[in-house]
Design an enzyme around this catalytic site. Structure first.
Site, PDB file in Angstrom:
ATOM      1  N   HIS A   1      26.410  14.797   3.693  1.00 47.68           N
ATOM      2  CA  HIS A   1      25.681  14.413   2.479  1.00 47.68           C
ATOM      3  C   HIS A   1      24.388  15.216   2.354  1.00 47.68           C
ATOM      4  CE1 HIS A   1      23.157  11.313   0.147  1.00 47.68           C
ATOM      5  NE2 HIS A   1      23.862  12.008  -0.719  1.00 47.68           N
TER       6      HIS A   1
ATOM      7  N   HIS B   1      21.462   7.744   4.853  1.00 47.74           N
ATOM      8  CA  HIS B   1      21.956   6.807   3.834  1.00 47.74           C
ATOM      9  C   HIS B   1      23.178   6.068   4.335  1.00 47.74           C
ATOM     10  CE1 HIS B   1      20.149  10.497   2.138  1.00 47.74           C
ATOM     11  NE2 HIS B   1      19.346   9.612   1.603  1.00 47.74           N
TER      12      HIS B   1
HETATM   13 FE1  FES Z   1      23.947  11.073   5.583  1.00 48.35          FE
HETATM   14 FE2  FES Z   1      22.903  10.793   3.163  1.00 48.35          FE
HETATM   15  S1  FES Z   1      22.371  12.240   4.688  1.00 48.35           S
HETATM   16  S2  FES Z   1      24.466   9.631   4.067  1.00 48.35           S
END
Ligand code: FES
Length: 132
Positions: A62, A81
């Site tokens: 992500h 997150h």
């Molecule tokens: Fe891992 Fe957003 S950086 S869920």
């Protein structure tokens, strides 16, 4: 998913690994942290005598936070997150914001039990192409 070939790097020997005790690795270079795992049962992409040794990038696909291994449910957990990735299922995302699975490193074990990483199932976070 595109298999990406990187130079072969020795990570450890099968005799160094204990079930469910993660070993920190860097592959294909020092800017790319990962984890080497012996899971105790044969899994997707697993190598070694028990087919249970796997390795993954620990950079979350992500936004690139560095993830840690959760030995209770065999997932990589992101502190950014809270995405979770199943290391028994090729790094498949099981919860969260990421739009792809976490890259699994391709492993090979030689006849001395040395474990080599030789590639990756997909682009490591932050890399735009399959070159170092
Ligand atoms: Fe891992 Fe957003 S950086 S869920």
């Amino acid at each position: 998913l595109a298999q990406i070939d990187y130079p072969s790097n020795r990570l450890a020997n099968v005799a160094d690994l204990k079930v469910n005790e993660p070993v920190d690795i860097e592959y294909p270079d020092a800017d790319s942290p990962g984890v080497l795992l012996k899971l105790g049962q044969s899994v997707e992409g697993g190598v070694g005598p028990d087919g249970d040794i796997v390795a993954f990038s620990t950079l979350c696909p992500h936004k690139g936070f560095n993830m840690s291994y959760n030995g209770e449910d065999h997932t990589l957990n992101c502190p950014g997150h809270f995405s979770r990735f199943d290391v028994e299922a090729g790094g498949q995302q099981t919860w969260g914001h990421a739009t792809s699975n976490v890259p699994q490193f391709t492993l090979r074990v030689d006849d001395k039990g040395d474990i080599y990483a030789e590639g990756c199932s997909d682009l490591i976070y932050g890399r735009m192409s399959n070159v170092l």
